[in-house]
Design a protein around this motif. Structure first.
Motif: not given
Length: 480
Positions: A1-24
């Motif tokens: 599978m080929i994932m869009h690079e921009t989406e991967i980069e956005e996810l990497e940024e989200k994983l640095k933010d505690y708010a992402f984990y609170k939402a999940v």
């Protein structure tokens, strides 16, 4: 599978933010805090795309079995093989492995080497590829296009992240597991039975007799066919793989003195392919930590694969590998003008067949081999046996180190790079496996080992630790 690079980069940024984990983990803030800490403090971390190998429904719960690799895109042939094995697992095994997709899961291997039928038992069969089974009553929860992983020297934690949290889904062209080819023999047999029943509806005795004849006919066809040969590689494909191995860049070689500890470190790495296949460390004289279960596992390899029961057996085997091994017969094949030169009157039919196949392998691969090629296979295996011998107490450390020095000196006098050694080792595996396997099994073994070697040359130890160009005499300055 080929994932869009921009989406991967956005996810990497989200994983640095505690708010992402609170939402999940909105229903469990303690878990949110735990995973946020695990990811941000991990020694190694990353995001890799998943491949769907199997999906279905168990007891009203949707599930998917995913595969992912930490070494890049999973090759198509490996995906097909993995899907076939996962597809053959009983539903009870899948059910036992299912986990919620929104939390981290530990990846483990059975330290005692037990071959329990489960996903974790497949890890050792696929170097660098891991499996995860996720389940939910909602499809959006099992849509996990990527896996986030965190790792250190001792363990790997994985988190197949549901697309609902990262706003991405599987690409339309995703490859998924499909049921195998239809059983044409079984289908034809069933049609025959139906035709017999229709024609002789009033004569049960004739039905039974004709059905038995049809069954025997189908069995004779089944016995004569060679399944899997369609999947076999051609010799040109084998040659092309060896050429590819020779093309990988590697560090500049070095010069050392004979008593430099680097020589032992280098010698140990000659067995890196075997260490990876068996699940051991590629570095260090002893391949694993000492526990009763792990030592028992090493003993099993010595006994079952090599027939080594004691110190004398080990020394005799090492002496054979160092002085002749399979290299001795290989050189005879290499110089033979026809397969008849390698066949004697006292050989039985099976031995003659094996001799003919060995001759074929040697002749077909002469373009990419020479008289010394099999030394890589013999001496590479000798290194692994030496490591096991030291680990199990059959050899002292001093004896093991001397054996490794001798092997390393022999290897660097013949081969001039990791690529040369790797290609020769890979050929040795083909020469060893081809006569005693179906053509498809030999190809599968060859490709699996190629992926191990490819990783060693591009991302593993062989890509970082230089080949030894020359071992200097004691009075010559060390210019490494």
């Amino acid at each position: 599978m080929i994932m869009h690079e921009t989406e991967i980069e956005e996810l990497e940024e989200k994983l640095k933010d505690y708010a992402f984990y609170k939402a999940v983990f909105s229903d469990n803030q303690q878990e949110a805090s735990y995973h946020y800490t695990e990811y941000t403090e991990a020694v190694n971390r990353g995001i890799v795309p998943n491949v769907v190998l199997r999906e279905g429904k168990l007891k009203g719960v949707l599930y998917r079995v995913l595969a992912f690799s930490l070494n890049g895109v999973i090759p198509e042939d490996v995906r097909i093989r993995a899907a076939r094995l996962v597809g053959e697992l009983p539903e009870a095994v899948i059910e036992r492995e299912l986990t919620e997709p929104k939390g981290f899961t530990y990846v483990y291997q059975d330290e005692e080497g037990e071959e329990e039928e489960c996903l974790s038992s497949l890890y050792q069969s696929f170097n660098g590829i891991y499996f995860a089974a996720v389940a939910s009553e909602r499809e959006e929860e099992i849509c996990c296009p990527v896996t986030v992983y965190v790792a250190d020297e001792n363990e790997l934690q994985i988190w197949p992240v549901a697309g609902k949290y990262i706003h991405i889904g599987y690409e339309k062209e995703d490859w998924e597991y499909e049921e195998g080819e239809p059983d044409l023999f079984g289908l034809f047999g069933s049609m025959m039975d139906q035709a017999i029943e229709a024609k002789y509806a009033q004569d049960p005795g004739m039905q039974q007799e004709l059905k038995q004849r049809a069954k025997e006919l189908m069995q004779s066809f089944e016995a004569s066919k060679e399944p899997d040969d369609w999947a076999a590689m051609t010799f040109e494909e084998y040659r092309e793989v060896l050429r590819e191995v020779l093309s990988f860049p590697e560090p500049d070689p070095v010069r050392i003195r004979e008593r430099d500890p680097y020589l032992i470190r280098f010698a140990v790495l000659l067995a890196a392919p075997a260490a990876n296949v068996y699940g051991y460390s590629a570095e260090g004289l002893e391949p694993d930590a000492h526990t009763r279960a792990k030592e028992g596992r090493a003993w099993n390899y010595l006994k079952e694969a090599w027939g080594i029961e004691n110190r004398e057996d080990l020394i005799n085997t090492l002496d054979w590998l160092f002085k002749s091994g399979q290299t001795e017969d290989y050189r005879l094949y290499y110089e033979a003008e026809s397969p008849e030169d390698m066949i004697s009157d006292d050989m039985d039919a099976q031995e003659r067949k094996i001799a003919a196949l060995e001759y074929t392998v040697v002749c077909e691969m002469k373009e990419v081999t020479d008289m010394n090629t099999m030394l890589a296979w013999d001496l590479g295996r000798a290194v692994m046996l030496t490591r096991w011998g030291c680990y199990t107490g059959l050899l002292t450390r001093k004896e093991a180190e001397q054996m490794l020095r001798d092997i390393a000196l022999g290897i660097v006098s013949v081969f001039h790079s990791w690529g040369e050694y790797a290609a020769a080792y890979l050929f040795g595996a083909l020469y060893w496996s081809y006569p005693d396997s179906t053509k498809a099994e030999a190809s599968e073994y060859f490709i699996d080992l190629f992926h191990v070697i490819q990783n060693l040359l591009t991302a593993g130890e062989w890509s970082r630790i230089p080949w030894i160009e020359e071992v200097l005499e004691p009075n010559v300055p060390d210019i490494r």
